[in-house]
Every structure is written in C-alpha cells, then in structure tokens.
Design a protein around this motif. Sequence first.
Motif, short mmCIF file in Angstrom:
data_model
loop_
_atom_site.label_atom_id
_atom_site.label_comp_id
_atom_site.label_asym_id
_atom_site.label_seq_id
_atom_site.Cartn_x
_atom_site.Cartn_y
_atom_site.Cartn_z
N LYS A 14 0.84 -1.19 0.00
CA LYS A 14 0.00 0.00 0.00
C LYS A 14 0.87 1.24 0.00
O LYS A 14 1.83 1.33 0.77
N PRO A 15 0.55 2.22 -0.83
CA PRO A 15 1.34 3.45 -0.84
C PRO A 15 1.11 4.22 0.46
O PRO A 15 0.04 4.12 1.06
N PRO A 17 0.41 7.43 3.06
CA PRO A 17 -0.51 8.56 2.95
C PRO A 17 0.17 9.76 2.32
O PRO A 17 1.37 9.99 2.51
N ARG A 18 -0.59 10.52 1.55
CA ARG A 18 -0.04 11.74 0.98
C ARG A 18 0.13 12.81 2.05
O ARG A 18 1.00 13.67 1.96
N ALA A 78 -9.50 9.07 -1.44
CA ALA A 78 -8.68 8.56 -2.55
C ALA A 78 -7.37 9.34 -2.65
O ALA A 78 -6.32 8.77 -2.97
N TRP A 79 -7.45 10.65 -2.37
CA TRP A 79 -6.24 11.48 -2.44
C TRP A 79 -5.36 11.30 -1.21
O TRP A 79 -4.15 11.11 -1.32
N ARG A 81 -5.26 8.86 1.14
CA ARG A 81 -4.78 7.50 1.37
C ARG A 81 -4.56 7.19 2.85
O ARG A 81 -3.60 6.53 3.22
N TRP A 82 -5.49 7.65 3.68
CA TRP A 82 -5.40 7.33 5.10
C TRP A 82 -5.77 5.88 5.36
O TRP A 82 -6.70 5.35 4.75
N ASP A 83 -5.06 5.26 6.28
CA ASP A 83 -5.42 3.92 6.71
C ASP A 83 -6.29 4.03 7.96
O ASP A 83 -6.42 5.09 8.56
#
Length: 269
Positions: A14-15, A17-18, A78-79, A81-83
């Motif tokens: 998984k990438p 978070p931004r 989507a932007w 990317r919080w888990d």
Amino acid sequence: MAQIPASTPGTVTKPPPRVSPSLWIGLGVVVVYATIFTATAASSGIPYTEWFSSAPNVWRTAVLPLALGAVFLIGFLAWARWDGVFRDHNRLTGPRILHIAAAVFVAAIVVHLVFVDWAGLDPAIVAPILITGVLVGFCEETLFRGILLRGTRTKGRSEATAAIVTSIAFGLFHLTNIITGSPLLAVLNQVLLATLSGIILYSFRRISGLLVVSMFAHGLWDTSLFLPAGDSTTVSGVAGLALLVIVPAVGLITLIVVGRRERHTPALT
C-alpha cells in the motif's frame, strides 16, 4: 548489477498517505463537507421542517446534498490514502456499557419502525427516504467515526479523547440546521441529542472494529425518524420516550463511563 527483490506472491504494497492523519485535517474535512451540504440544501429555499414532507423535497434537500458530500469524501480519501478509516487494525476491549448502548439503540430503531404510519405512507416518498438513510449512514459515519476519529487517534491522545471529540463534533455539526431554517431551540436540542447518540454510534465502531456497522446503525436510525409516524397519543408517547429520554440517557452514561475509564487508554492507531 544489484538484483531487485521479487515481491512475495499474493502481497499488496500500500502506498503511504499523501498527508499524515491529524485532528486538524479531520476538522477541516468536516468544515468543507458541512459547507457543501448546507449550501446545497439551503439553496433549495425549502425550510428544514419541510424536507420530508414530499418526495421532491427529499430528493432536493437531502439526497442531492448528501450525494455531493459523498463525492467529496470519496475524493478526499482517494487522495489522502489514510489507513484505519474503515477498519481498526487492532481491537481494544471496552467497558460493557458500549454493548448495552448499542443494544438500546437497536431496540429504539425497532420501536420507531413499528410505529411508522405504514398504512398512510406515500409510496413515492419511500425510495428517496431509503436513499437518504443510506447516504447519511455513509457520509456522516465516514466523516466522524471514520476520518475525524482517525485524525484524533494521533499525537498520543487517549481513546477517551477520540471518542468524546468525535461525538461533540457530530453534535455541533447539527448547528448547520439553523441555516436551513430549523428553529434555534430545535437545533440546540438536535445538537445535544446528536452528541449523545454520537457516542453510541462510536460504540458500534468500537465493538466491531468496522465502520460499516456504525454506518448501518446510523442509516437505520435516521430512516426510522424520516418515515412518518402515526399520530396517536400512544405512538407519540412511546416514540418520544425512546428518542428523547432513553437513548440520550444511555448516551450520557456511555460518555461518562468512556471518559472516566479510558482517559489513560492509548488511542488505537
């Protein structure tokens, strides 16, 4: 030449978070969502007290603003990317009051549904009310028990702080009903009731570890309130007792117990 390690079959990387989850970003998302929803609903010119008086009113004042809010929330997630928004990675054992609160809430939903005026219900209004219930459950739970809860569970805060902050924010969110034409005293009552029901909705998330469970409970609760109830004294008394007395009382007890017992419990991360 160095070899690139092969990825393990079946694993997905998984990438990151931004932007790191934080309380202030969570509150910022709440403000933006509230602005989108309130501005869209208020632009209809239909006062809050008449939102559910007809099918066209429901589509314009509830479904449309909620749909736009849902698009915003999905776009943010989507932007960013919080888990940990939709699912807890770990489980915390909690006080028994969480289970009691959830059970009382379910019982209150059943009571409301039993006393709906099913015989006099306009078929045309059923679909938009059901869609509204689904969207409310998705949007408001993603916003408060999802994004804001994830943002509050940072900086070494306790789980009690996370539960209380998200519940109070959920209550204050209902101040926007003043803009859409609801009387001040009614709005203040909504703020109090929403705060106390917010901690119960947190109970569903906490017990299951899944946001979808609190979404389902929230959606059913609001749907049961949006559907027209019978006008007999018995119906008004029983429904009013559940809505205005029993559920708020249980919510207050839950808020106090969680605040006292979990003030030193590290928040889930």
